[in-house]
Design a protein around this motif. Sequence first.
Motif, PDB file in Angstrom:
ATOM      1  N   THR A 122      54.138 -22.408  17.828  1.00  0.00           N
ATOM      2  CA  THR A 122      54.970 -21.372  17.227  1.00  0.00           C
ATOM      3  C   THR A 122      56.153 -21.079  18.118  1.00  0.00           C
ATOM      4  O   THR A 122      56.084 -21.172  19.336  1.00  0.00           O
ATOM      5  N   ASN A 145      51.688 -19.929  23.765  1.00  0.00           N
ATOM      6  CA  ASN A 145      51.881 -18.828  22.818  1.00  0.00           C
ATOM      7  C   ASN A 145      50.506 -18.366  22.342  1.00  0.00           C
ATOM      8  O   ASN A 145      49.629 -19.187  22.052  1.00  0.00           O
ATOM      9  N   ASP A 147      48.832 -15.692  19.501  1.00  0.00           N
ATOM     10  CA  ASP A 147      49.049 -14.790  18.365  1.00  0.00           C
ATOM     11  C   ASP A 147      47.720 -14.199  17.926  1.00  0.00           C
ATOM     12  O   ASP A 147      46.731 -14.928  17.760  1.00  0.00           O
ATOM     13  N   ARG A 207      46.212 -12.083  14.767  1.00  0.00           N
ATOM     14  CA  ARG A 207      46.537 -11.687  13.400  1.00  0.00           C
ATOM     15  C   ARG A 207      45.312 -11.028  12.785  1.00  0.00           C
ATOM     16  O   ARG A 207      44.203 -11.476  12.954  1.00  0.00           O
ATOM     17  N   ARG A 241      49.653  -7.234  14.194  1.00  0.00           N
ATOM     18  CA  ARG A 241      49.959  -8.543  14.753  1.00  0.00           C
ATOM     19  C   ARG A 241      50.498  -8.391  16.167  1.00  0.00           C
ATOM     20  O   ARG A 241      51.296  -7.507  16.447  1.00  0.00           O
ATOM     21  N   SER A 262      52.207 -11.048  19.081  1.00  0.00           N
ATOM     22  CA  SER A 262      52.711 -12.382  19.355  1.00  0.00           C
ATOM     23  C   SER A 262      53.190 -12.404  20.795  1.00  0.00           C
ATOM     24  O   SER A 262      54.096 -11.642  21.163  1.00  0.00           O
TER      25      SER A 262
END
Length: 950
Positions: A5, A127, A129, A131, A165, A167
């Motif tokens: 991402t 990265n 994340d 969610r 979320r 990130s």
Amino acid sequence: MAPPTPSPLSKKSRVRVRVSSMFLQTPWCFLLFLSILSTKFSSSSSSSLTKFSYTQHCNSLIPKSISNGIKIDPLGFLQFQGGYFTGGENFLGQNSQSSFSLPKSIHFTTTNLYKTEIEGVLKVEANLDFRGGSLYAISGNRTAGRSLYNRRPRRIPRTFRRRGRLSLELEGFWSESTGKFCLIGSGFGYSKLGNSHDLSVVVKLNYPKISNISTSFVTGTVESLDAYDNSNYFDPISLLAFSQKTYEYTMISQAEKACSSVDGMNKSLSLESGMSICSRLWNLAGGGFKLEYDSSCSSRNCSPFGMSVGSLPTFMSMGGIQCGDKGRLHMYLGFSNSSYNGYSLPLAPESTLVGEGIWDGEKNRLCVVACRLMNFAGSLANTSVGDCTVRLVLGFPAILSIRERSSAVGHMWSDKNVNDSGYFEKISFRSLENRGTALPGLTYEYTEMDRVRESCGKNTVKKSRRRYPDGYSFGDMRFDMSVKNTQGKTAWGYSTPVAIGDRFYNSISVAVALSPESYERSFSVASSSDAEVQVLKSNHSLLNVSYMISFTLSRSFQWGGFSSSKMFSGSHIPIDISAEGIYDTETGVLCMVGCRSLGSNNSMDCGILINVQLSPLNPESEVHLKGTIKSTRGKRDPIYFEPLELSSNSIYTAQAEKSIWRMDLEITMVLISLTLACVFIGLQLFYMKKHPDVIPSMSLMMLVILTLWHMIPLVLNFEAFFLRDRNRDNVLLWSGGWLEANEVIVRVVTMVAFVLQFRLLQLTWSARLAEGSKKSFWAAEKKAVCLCLPLYLVGGLIAWFFRWKMYQVPLRKSRMFHHSRHSIWEDLRSYAGLVLDGFLVPQILLNFFGNSKDKALSPFFYVGTTVVRSLPHAYDAYRTREYIPHFNASYIYANPEGDYYSIAWDVIIPCGGLLFCILIYLQQRFGGTCILPMRFRQPSEYEKVPVVSG
């Protein structure tokens, strides 16, 4: 494997991107912008990563090392997807005001890997994340037109405001020897209120280089580095994910032992050469499995997790399936009371088993040893694997029937004694759908053909000249449908053939013939049962068929037999009916008996009769698929239900292919018409060059109308004007790029026609100005305009009035794909097309008021342009007879929204054009008023001759 991402920008950076977008109009500005942005972002990113010291937060876990610049390919290395987490409630918790919530999941992707000066320590850029949590719906949620081959109605997506979320962009080190990760970084997150926050974090993970069933999970924590009273602070997050690194199999011997102790399973099919058990399970994983408990579970513990009887899970899903050599694999099993259609269940530790197994090629079974997860109550970072006493076996049935539709079945049990803690009774499970390619050797056993013969033998339909699907194409036998009850409420569903004769329909909509012999036999006399043979021998036009009929009802949909619907927790109730019967290829009648699950003790209601009349391959107006679903039980029976009506506007594969060929033809017709228009305009320009004295006699209003004809498609959004809707039904997008490839050509030819027509208008205007002394042309032009404009206005009002009156009449069933009423804009476009068809009217009026007999128009021009305007109507008359009628989304040439098209208009408009051509010819030969009777014509003026004296 998900692609890496992109690195997240801070809130301020995203604002700069939006503000600066207006300056990206020139290449040098664009390059300058990228340079400034990259400098700003790199500096801000670098500062965020060094804002907090790695040495301070991570050095005790993994000492900081210096990269030696050797880069390693990160693909397939140190990553995971799915997973589960707890904590971070102020960002990732549920919001009571939210309309939707997403399952919790984690995505960790390594973007860059570098070797360092310390052996076995890698520098990692990654990265991460998170969610999950809430989504807040702002607008939308309208049901749109259904795709022809999609199972459910296509829905226009809502506009969502993202909540729940995180990130993160991370940088740190991983130790190969200890499997420890430590990273620091920054990112952004959306709080439960929907606000964006800049975050700084430290991430600590346990990710061993080589895992086994005991170490097959990645665990760790994510902690905020902001102060507790800072709005960017969040509670610590603990995470759990399935490892995707090298795996060591340690329990294969126990799995093989478990398989050898299983007896009583039905015959299972073998995997075809080159097909792995993993690929087979991947096809099944999205649909999940339905769990079936023994009736004695009311007094014993039947849960694989030691839960109470009231909390028995209903569905099982497979996730993280990874294959090794020699048929070995490992995965995790998720359990829930809800089916996650097409998705694996969340990796919640309290309802997850992790296992490894092997495919037994001799007995054609998958044998699995599974373990429970433990010690997760305080923090997921402390999760461990233990109690590996769960056994599972799975196979692929060799015979399907109306009561057995699952392509995979199996059961699980405990390898403990009855009195031991954690023991549970055997649990059976079966796949929810018949998914994947049919394996060699699979057969269908028609067990209800006696009932079919009794129920369907009375159904006689008079044969006609219409043609119906012959059963060779499974796509033609599948249809979407609407289901209506006696109260008029409607639900959507689909009907899919499971088998026709000995051929099976797989999840990719492809018919799979098991062998050439069975393929031929399936269309003559199948050998599954004596009853079936008797039915088919009586009439070779009858084919034995098996169907799966599925639709979803809302709880407001009144339909009997829902005494057990309490098992469904949502607002919609899925209904699946397995059916088998006969199909008559000559009459298009599909008659079947069906069974539906009642949801209690695996009981079924098989007292269902289904009759369907398929639509013909050569459809006529108002001819569509229709049918009924009825209960054969008495009205006092508790599971009796009122009849349901079925209807469908689906089209057949052959019809779709024919429509695609028609669209290609229509593009060709567009090019031909535009090319002819260019030729005829060019001939008029050449005619004017030879006869410059007649140029002022041309009607400026006529030339303006013709110029607008070519200008409007260029000024408006050409793509929308030409194709009307890029989101048309799926089947019409199979044109292999022909539509898109010709858009440029059509645009270029249209531009040429516009330039030539504009040149014609410019020459006439210049000539008219040069003849300023001759006021008669301007006076006649003014009279013609003053008469044309009210005439067009009155005609438009009349057309609108009749269209409005038509819509006040109760609508009959709409014709195929032509449901919606026209908007005012669409009606205006159609009327403008009618005005364009009469482009010669201003010239006729100009000639009349000026009583001109100048041959202003070349016969090639006015006759040729009339032919170009009449061709679409001639084609429409042909199209109505040869192709699927009123499939408006596919019209490219002779589009009903661009003119009036019907049987009457297709005659009136060409005849009117011919009449106007005749009038122009007479006026240019005998004078403008020659179209009137002799007594109404203006008297001729005689020039006085001077008298000569004697």
